[in-house]
Design an enzyme around this catalytic site. Structure first.
Site, PDB file in Angstrom:
ATOM      1  N   GLU A   1      -1.993  -9.232   3.831  1.00  0.00           N
ATOM      2  CA  GLU A   1      -2.021  -9.716   5.218  1.00  0.00           C
ATOM      3  C   GLU A   1      -3.433  -9.916   5.758  1.00  0.00           C
ATOM      4  O   GLU A   1      -3.619 -10.548   6.792  1.00  0.00           O
ATOM      5  CB  GLU A   1      -1.220  -8.763   6.128  1.00  0.00           C
ATOM      6  CG  GLU A   1      -1.829  -7.379   6.355  1.00  0.00           C
ATOM      7  CD  GLU A   1      -1.523  -6.371   5.242  1.00  0.00           C
ATOM      8  OE1 GLU A   1      -1.166  -6.801   4.130  1.00  0.00           O
ATOM      9  OE2 GLU A   1      -1.665  -5.163   5.474  1.00  0.00           O
TER      10      GLU A   1
ATOM     11  N   HIS B 206      -3.661  -5.369   0.217  1.00  0.00           N
ATOM     12  CA  HIS B 206      -3.160  -5.896   1.494  1.00  0.00           C
ATOM     13  C   HIS B 206      -3.161  -7.429   1.497  1.00  0.00           C
ATOM     14  O   HIS B 206      -4.220  -8.035   1.642  1.00  0.00           O
ATOM     15  CB  HIS B 206      -4.015  -5.368   2.643  1.00  0.00           C
ATOM     16  CG  HIS B 206      -3.810  -3.904   2.865  1.00  0.00           C
ATOM     17  ND1 HIS B 206      -2.844  -3.414   3.714  1.00  0.00           N
ATOM     18  CD2 HIS B 206      -4.422  -2.829   2.325  1.00  0.00           C
ATOM     19  CE1 HIS B 206      -2.874  -2.099   3.683  1.00  0.00           C
ATOM     20  NE2 HIS B 206      -3.822  -1.706   2.851  1.00  0.00           N
TER      21      HIS B 206
ATOM     22  N   CYS C 277       0.832  -1.195   0.000  1.00  0.00           N
ATOM     23  CA  CYS C 277       0.000   0.000   0.000  1.00  0.00           C
ATOM     24  C   CYS C 277       0.879   1.262   0.000  1.00  0.00           C
ATOM     25  O   CYS C 277       1.602   1.512  -0.949  1.00  0.00           O
ATOM     26  CB  CYS C 277      -0.970  -0.054   1.182  1.00  0.00           C
ATOM     27  SG  CYS C 277      -2.284   1.146   1.053  1.00  0.00           S
TER      28      CYS C 277
ATOM     29  N   GLY D  34      -1.643 -16.152  36.025  1.00  0.00           N
ATOM     30  CA  GLY D  34      -2.060 -15.868  34.649  1.00  0.00           C
ATOM     31  C   GLY D  34      -1.142 -16.557  33.647  1.00  0.00           C
ATOM     32  O   GLY D  34      -0.092 -17.093  34.015  1.00  0.00           O
TER      33      GLY D  34
ATOM     34  N   ASP E 198       0.721 -15.392  31.140  1.00  0.00           N
ATOM     35  CA  ASP E 198       2.038 -14.829  30.819  1.00  0.00           C
ATOM     36  C   ASP E 198       3.091 -15.171  31.864  1.00  0.00           C
ATOM     37  O   ASP E 198       4.198 -15.592  31.526  1.00  0.00           O
ATOM     38  CB  ASP E 198       1.942 -13.305  30.650  1.00  0.00           C
ATOM     39  CG  ASP E 198       0.924 -12.921  29.597  1.00  0.00           C
ATOM     40  OD1 ASP E 198       0.561 -13.798  28.800  1.00  0.00           O
ATOM     41  OD2 ASP E 198       0.491 -11.762  29.583  1.00  0.00           O
ATOM     42  N   SER E 199       2.741 -14.988  33.138  1.00  0.00           N
ATOM     43  CA  SER E 199       3.763 -15.277  34.155  1.00  0.00           C
ATOM     44  C   SER E 199       4.014 -16.783  34.255  1.00  0.00           C
ATOM     45  O   SER E 199       5.140 -17.218  34.508  1.00  0.00           O
ATOM     46  CB  SER E 199       3.391 -14.673  35.515  1.00  0.00           C
ATOM     47  OG  SER E 199       2.250 -15.270  36.049  1.00  0.00           O
TER      48      SER E 199
END
Ligand code: XMP
Length: 525
Positions: A186, A184, A97, A240, A242-243
């Site tokens: 994607e 695009h 683009c 959680g 992530d940790s």
């Protein structure tokens, strides 16, 4: 490690480009468009992609801004450009683009702002045999979203695609390996978009699809081992995703040198404390300290009704408990933190991350004099989930809905007492059970119960009751910045209501929250 740099000009799909490249198993990083040539060279990329942009080559008076970073000061009255010399590096380039328009503009072609706007799906003709379009049909559907268009292509380039309204929808220079596409690839509305990206990555840039979860684990483990060099590491576990995933990854690298400290404030959902404990004690050989601090937190919260004060107390207390435990472990030099790539990008692509306060587990102390290990710094959330599975976590754990650090305290309006906490836990448990039973858990961003600070009159078994209502809240969201309430099926709501009223003492009414964010928030406090 092979990598593809996506230079971000602020387009709405910039992040998505990097994600798509990663989905094709090539590591990709998003960098600001004004990254220096030296910094780009240092990364030794196999290819460079220029993203789209809200900016315009043809604009005379123009301020460039996006919600992630404000470039307007530097780039007022000038379209954002790449560092000089980028085309001489001999590295393949794909402009998407605005990226294609920029290539055109910088290499001597012409971009016009007066052409036809195009938004949405359109059919595209592939005009020449181009390695970028290998394996594609003569006509393909693509997704357009642009105002400007290329009216004269640079010397040495060929037009490789066009649409009924856009004579130049794609350009290519095979000798220099520089390509541009107006559409695009994607987004999912360009069905052959992934094929085009594949062609760019594997045929034009010569990459191999080698960036897998296993390779991430191996690379990260080696690098963490090298950093830590025999000293001790601690991790504040919130329970959680992530940790938890961070802890497992670091554990893989340094084994018993890591100690996970799970500060259990007693404000988790029903059964979650045991689930965290079970995960760590039974499934992994990990030093795991479970600090049961419910009484400590509840006594600090006694008589407190102000939401901000609750948050502050919980955050501070979390730090105090964590510090006390951390001090008992000697020779600690590192703290593990679950910062994600989206946080890194948000706080300024590529530069040292400013960590959001809610992200570092309730704001761990700044004066701890401890270095950070952030093993998920390069990963998006869905990649972290995949990594979790690869590291042995169950789907149930990695797919958990987000849960706020201060826990149920901000879903209990007014004072948090033992009795009220118990009521909410039981009601919330039923909400979750019914959501799961209706197979909605994974389809909903968050679903939970809230306990307001009012009572109302009811009648149960010929007797008057005066008890709490329970509010059910279920929302859908992309990023928690905005959210819409979920249109739950009536049968599901009915089952929740009847079960909560029958099974939870102290509740005689159930209501459903039908507010979106904004103007409401997801949580009630
Ligand atoms: P709101 O209520 O602001 O919530 O619409 C947006 C998202 O953030 C979560 N949330 C928190 N997470 N600490 C956290 O770790 C907090 O203090 C906190 N407050 C809200 C909330 O659950 C939702 O996903």
């Amino acid at each position: 490690m092979e990598n593809i740099i996506v230079l971000d000009f602020g387009g709405q799909y910039s992040q998505l480009i990097a994600r798509r490249v990663r989905e094709l198993r090539v590591y990709s990083e998003l960098l600001p468009f004004n990254t220096s040539l030296d910094a780009i060279k240092e990364k030794n990329p196999s290819g460079i992609i220029f993203s789209g942009s809200p900016g315009s080559i043809s604009a005379k008076n123009y301020t460039y801004q996006n919600n992630k970073q404000d470039y307007s000061i530097e780039y007022k009255n000038k379209a954002p450009e790449v560092p000089a010399g980028i085309f001489e590096l001999g590295i393949p380039v794909l402009g998407i683009c605005y990226g294609m328009q920029l290539i055109t503009h910088l290499l001597g072609g012409e971009v016009s702002g007066s052409g036809s706007n195009e938004f949405g799906k359109t059919e595209m003709d592939l005009l020449a045999e181009s390695p970028l379009f290998k394996g594609l049909k003569q006509t393909e559907v693509c997704w357009m979203s642009h105002r400007d268009s290329v009216v004269k292509i640079p010397y040495g380039f060929k037009v490789i695609a066009s649409t009924p309204t856009l004579p130049v929808a794609g350009i290519g220079n095979n000798d220099k390996k520089i390509y541009g596409i107006q559409f695009h690839p994607e987004v999912i509305h360009t069905p052959s978009g992934m094929e085009i990206l594949k062609n760019f990555l594997f045929d034009i840039c010569g990459c191999t699809p080698s960036w897998t979860m296993v390779s991430i684990i191996e690379n990260q483990a080696a690098s963490i081992k090298n950093t830590v060099r025999g000293r001790n590491v601690i991790c504040a576990l919130s329970g959680g995703v992530d940790s938890t995933v961070s802890a497992l990854l670091v554990n893989k690298a340094v084994g018993r040198k890591l100690t996970c400290i799970f500060v259990d404030h007693g404000l988790l959902r029903y059964g979650e404390d045991q689930q965290v404990e079970k995960t760590f004690r039974e499934n992994f050989k990990i030093n795991f300290i479970h600090i049961k601090a419910k009484e400590r937190f509840l006594s600090k919260l006694k008589d407190v009704t102000d939401p901000e004060e609750k948050r502050k107390i919980i955050g501070n207390e979390f730090i105090r408990v964590f510090e006390e435990e951390a001090r008992k472990i000697k020779n600690v030099e590192y703290l593990v933190q679950g910062t994600l790539y989206s946080d890194v990008i948000e706080s300024g692509t590529g530069v040292a991350a400013k960590i959001k306060s809610h992200h570092n587990v309730g704001g761990l102390p700044a004066d701890m004099n401890i270095k950070l290990i952030e093993p998920l710094r390069l990963l998006f959330k869905d990649e972290v989930r995949k990594l979790g599975i690869e590291l042995g976590l169950s789907e149930e754990i990695v797919r958990r809905q987000p849960f706020p650090g201060p826990g149920l305290a901000i879903r209990i309006i007014g004072e948090v007492t033992h009795e009220r906490l118990e009521i909410l836990k039981m009601a919330d448990r039923i909400v979750l059970e019914e959501i799961k039973r209706a197979d909605l858990y994974q389809k909903i961003w968050q679903s939970f119960a809230v306990l307001p600070a009012i009572k109302s009159v009811g009648v149960m078994g010929d007797e008057r009751t005066y008890a709490y209502p329970i509010v059910i809240r279920a929302v859908n969201s992309e990023d928690a910045m905005t959210a819409d309430w979920v249109r739950l099926p009536y049968e599901v709501m009915e089952r929740m209501s009847s079960r909560i009223i029958n099974e939870v003492d102290g509740v005689n009414r159930v209501v459903y929250d039908i507010s979106s964010k904004p103007p409401s928030t997801i949580e009630w406090e």
